[in-house]
Design a protein around this motif. Structure first.
Motif, PDB file in Angstrom:
ATOM      1  N   ASP A  20     -10.362   4.498   8.939  1.00 46.19           N
ATOM      2  CA  ASP A  20     -10.024   3.082   9.073  1.00 46.19           C
ATOM      3  C   ASP A  20      -8.550   2.898   8.739  1.00 46.19           C
ATOM      4  O   ASP A  20      -8.058   3.418   7.734  1.00 46.19           O
ATOM      5  CB  ASP A  20     -10.866   2.229   8.114  1.00 46.19           C
ATOM      6  CG  ASP A  20     -12.334   2.229   8.492  1.00 46.19           C
ATOM      7  OD1 ASP A  20     -12.626   2.329   9.696  1.00 46.19           O
ATOM      8  OD2 ASP A  20     -13.172   2.127   7.582  1.00 46.19           O
ATOM      9  N   CYS A  21      -7.839   2.167   9.599  1.00 47.13           N
ATOM     10  CA  CYS A  21      -6.410   1.945   9.402  1.00 47.13           C
ATOM     11  C   CYS A  21      -6.087   0.459   9.484  1.00 47.13           C
ATOM     12  O   CYS A  21      -6.783  -0.310  10.125  1.00 47.13           O
ATOM     13  CB  CYS A  21      -5.599   2.691  10.454  1.00 47.13           C
ATOM     14  SG  CYS A  21      -5.708   4.477  10.325  1.00 47.13           S
ATOM     15  N   VAL A  22      -5.007   0.103   8.804  1.00 42.41           N
ATOM     16  CA  VAL A  22      -4.404  -1.212   8.938  1.00 42.41           C
ATOM     17  C   VAL A  22      -3.019  -0.944   9.509  1.00 42.41           C
ATOM     18  O   VAL A  22      -2.216  -0.248   8.887  1.00 42.41           O
ATOM     19  CB  VAL A  22      -4.308  -1.930   7.582  1.00 42.41           C
ATOM     20  CG1 VAL A  22      -3.585  -3.253   7.733  1.00 42.41           C
ATOM     21  CG2 VAL A  22      -5.681  -2.115   6.976  1.00 42.41           C
ATOM     22  N   HIS A  25      -1.286   2.654   8.889  1.00 43.64           N
ATOM     23  CA  HIS A  25      -1.624   3.367   7.652  1.00 43.64           C
ATOM     24  C   HIS A  25      -3.115   3.255   7.346  1.00 43.64           C
ATOM     25  O   HIS A  25      -3.734   2.221   7.601  1.00 43.64           O
ATOM     26  CB  HIS A  25      -0.809   2.815   6.474  1.00 43.64           C
ATOM     27  CG  HIS A  25       0.657   3.038   6.624  1.00 43.64           C
ATOM     28  ND1 HIS A  25       1.242   4.254   6.380  1.00 43.64           N
ATOM     29  CD2 HIS A  25       1.657   2.213   7.020  1.00 43.64           C
ATOM     30  CE1 HIS A  25       2.542   4.176   6.606  1.00 43.64           C
ATOM     31  NE2 HIS A  25       2.820   2.938   7.007  1.00 43.64           N
ATOM     32  N   THR A  27      -6.571   2.679   5.358  1.00 41.65           N
ATOM     33  CA  THR A  27      -7.037   1.797   4.286  1.00 41.65           C
ATOM     34  C   THR A  27      -7.340   2.669   3.071  1.00 41.65           C
ATOM     35  O   THR A  27      -7.374   3.902   3.178  1.00 41.65           O
ATOM     36  CB  THR A  27      -8.319   1.063   4.713  1.00 41.65           C
ATOM     37  OG1 THR A  27      -9.333   2.049   4.949  1.00 41.65           O
ATOM     38  CG2 THR A  27      -8.102   0.211   5.955  1.00 41.65           C
ATOM     39  N   GLU A  29     -10.149   3.237   1.816  1.00 44.21           N
ATOM     40  CA  GLU A  29     -11.309   4.039   2.195  1.00 44.21           C
ATOM     41  C   GLU A  29     -10.902   5.173   3.131  1.00 44.21           C
ATOM     42  O   GLU A  29     -11.446   6.282   3.082  1.00 44.21           O
ATOM     43  CB  GLU A  29     -12.379   3.174   2.874  1.00 44.21           C
ATOM     44  CG  GLU A  29     -13.004   2.127   1.982  1.00 44.21           C
ATOM     45  CD  GLU A  29     -12.126   0.873   1.822  1.00 44.21           C
ATOM     46  OE1 GLU A  29     -11.179   0.648   2.619  1.00 44.21           O
ATOM     47  OE2 GLU A  29     -12.387   0.115   0.866  1.00 44.21           O
TER      48      GLU A  29
END
Length: 182
Positions: A20-22, A25, A27, A29
């Motif tokens: 999982d990315c924002v 980058h 997250t 987790e």
């Protein structure tokens, strides 16, 4: 190319999927997943096969197969990379890869039609690939994209090695390792 480069230079390639990315980058987790994946891939100090030591051609495949419990060595210190791979050894590996807990893996594989010869008969490259194709269908891996990946897997493995004669245990470990990563 990254996997082939890692194999060539004796490194461990660590594929990280579903992070999982924002923006660009991970997250928190995602970072945890990356760290866990890398820690899981670090060499096990209990690994003791001298004929497939770190840096050797077969290290990554033998390490993976032994760590997962799919294949055992021929002794406590030797994997037997140069010994012939038998129908019984293939049956045990497939049984474990399938997650089956069978008392007699060879009887299970024979009943499923994965092996037809005697337990101590040597596997040829062709028979190994044919068996993996049957195993894939049995495991429900028959969609178009899996079939396409399997086709390229076959081409890469069969035409990158000598396909005449019996499969050695080191080559079998590499083929099964690649198969598990499909």
């Amino acid at each position: 190319p990254q996997i082939e480069g890692a194999k060539k230079y004796g490194y461990t390639f660590v594929p990280v999927k579903n992070v999982d990315c924002v923006l660009t980058h991970p997250t928190p987790e995602g970072y945890q997943l990356i760290a866990d994946t890398i820690l899981d891939a670090l060499p096990d100090l209990r690994y003791c096969y001298a004929d497939a030591a770190q840096g050797s051609k077969y290290y990554n495949a033998v390490y993976y197969m032994s760590k997962k419990g799919y294949m055992d060595g021929v002794s406590k210190t030797e994997f037997g990379v140069d010994e012939n791979f038998t129908a019984e050894q293939l049956a045990k590996a497939l049984c474990k890869i399938a997650g089956e807990n069978q008392e007699d893996a060879f009887a299970w594989a024979k009943e499923k039609g994965f092996v037809t010869d005697a337990a101590d008969s040597d596997m040829s490259y062709f028979d190994l690939v044919k068996t993996l194709n049957s195993f894939s269908k049995d495991q429900g891996k028959t969609d178009f994209f899996y079939t396409l990946r399997f086709f390229f897997f076959v081409v890469r493995n069969l035409f990158s090695d000598v396909i005449i004669g019996s499969v050695e245990r080191g080559d079998a470990a590499e083929i099964l390792y690649d198969y598990c990563e499909l």
